[in-house]
Write an enzyme that holds these catalytic residues in place. Structure first.
Site, PDB file in Angstrom:
ATOM      1  N   HIS A  40       0.846  -1.207   0.000  1.00  0.00           N
ATOM      2  CA  HIS A  40       0.000   0.000   0.000  1.00  0.00           C
ATOM      3  C   HIS A  40       0.876   1.249   0.000  1.00  0.00           C
ATOM      4  O   HIS A  40       0.586   2.219  -0.720  1.00  0.00           O
ATOM      5  CB  HIS A  40      -0.855   0.071   1.272  1.00  0.00           C
ATOM      6  N   SER A 188      -2.515  -8.086   3.346  1.00  0.00           N
ATOM      7  CA  SER A 188      -2.911  -7.991   4.755  1.00  0.00           C
ATOM      8  C   SER A 188      -3.265  -9.375   5.288  1.00  0.00           C
ATOM      9  O   SER A 188      -3.136  -9.644   6.475  1.00  0.00           O
ATOM     10  CB  SER A 188      -4.109  -7.060   4.899  1.00  0.00           C
TER      11      SER A 188
END
Ligand code: PAF
Length: 280
Positions: A40, A188
């Site tokens: 990210h 994640s």
């Protein structure tokens, strides 16, 4: 050190953006579900290179999880996420579920084309939920461009289709996949893996690379898919949802490499579902 401001309502988001627009700023948006990792942050930095103001949205979108999936246990870390965005983002949009889906919400965006097959065969609810929330985020922020990771390659193509079809004047950019030393794509969901599962997870990317080498060496597309599926099973993935070689622009099935191609895969280890893809 500049900490990003956090807003939780669309009204507040629009008012900050209107002020920037009035000053002629170029705006970039990075939509995320939080639990930010280096993948990210690479998207956020790339956005900063191309925009005057960087907006990051953090919203774990219930509409893209089926009832049996990991919505409840999906990692949430707003405070540490905002710390990671220090000096990298100007504004964080972190709405509640009620803000995004107020009482009576009854609209769903249904994208055809690139959403057919692959993820949809295994997560039929997924792209409806993604397309609806991304459309809402794009319309709320109206950035000049938005960046999405190439790790979710089918998602990236679905969002491009959606943006073009709705005539939104927003450029959709893909950011390259960030990987661990053994090739595992950052996600994640990697946090769910036990140490033993983590070792196996690194095989996913290696096996895709082997399949690409075989394709380039002349192996037929279908055989390379069978090779990849078997190799993943042998490595300990169970089940292997798909290994597929597709047209890189449309995700249509192909029989040879006369057009640019992409190999995509999804497979589970223990309870954790991993996806990956590479250019062929
Ligand atoms: O890729 C993600 O993190 C999500 O699917 C997205 C695009 C933020 C929509 O919720």
């Amino acid at each position: 050190m500049n900490s990003p401001e956090i807003v939780t309502t669309i009204v507040a988001l629009r008012s900050r953006i209107a002020a920037w627009r009035a000053n002629g700023a170029r705006l970039g948006l990075v939509p995320t579900m939080g639990a930010l990792h280096e993948g990210h942050l690479a998207l956020v930095r790339e956005t900063g290179n191309r925009a005057d103001k960087v907006i990051v949205s953090i919203f774990v979108n219930p509409a893209q999880f089926a009832p049996h999936e990991d919505f409840d246990r999906y990692p949430r870390a707003l405070q540490s996420d905002c710390k990671k965005l220090t000096d990298a983002a100007d504004l964080v949009f972190a709405p509640s579920v009620e803000e995004m889906y107020p009482r009576g919400f009854a609209t769903q965006i249904d994208v055809g084309g690139p959403s057919a097959g692959l993820e949809t065969d295994f997560r039929p609810h997924f792209f409806g939920g993604v397309a609806t929330v991304v459309a809402k985020l794009l319309i709320a922020a109206m950035p000049d461009f938005a960046m999405f990771g190439e790790k979710d390659y089918q998602q990236l193509l679905v969002i491009r289709r959606l943006t073009a079809d709705l005539g939104l004047p927003i450029e959709i950019l893909g950011g390259v996949i960030v990987r661990e030393a053994d090739g595992l794509a950052l996600s994640s969901r990697n946090a769910y893996l036990t140490p033993q599962e983590r070792k196996i997870a690194g095989q996913l990317n290696l096996i895709l690379k082997e399949a690409i080498a075989k394709l380039r060496g002349g192996m037929a597309v279908v055989e390379s898919e069978t090779f990849g599926t078997k190799a993943l099973r042998d490595a300990g993935f169970d089940p292997v949802d798909y290994v597929a070689v597709r047209d890189a622009a449309t995700l249509e099935k192909i029989n040879d490499l006369s057009r640019p191609a992409r190999i995509l895969a999804a497979a589970k280890i223990g309870g954790t579902r991993l996806i990956d893809n590479m250019a062929v």
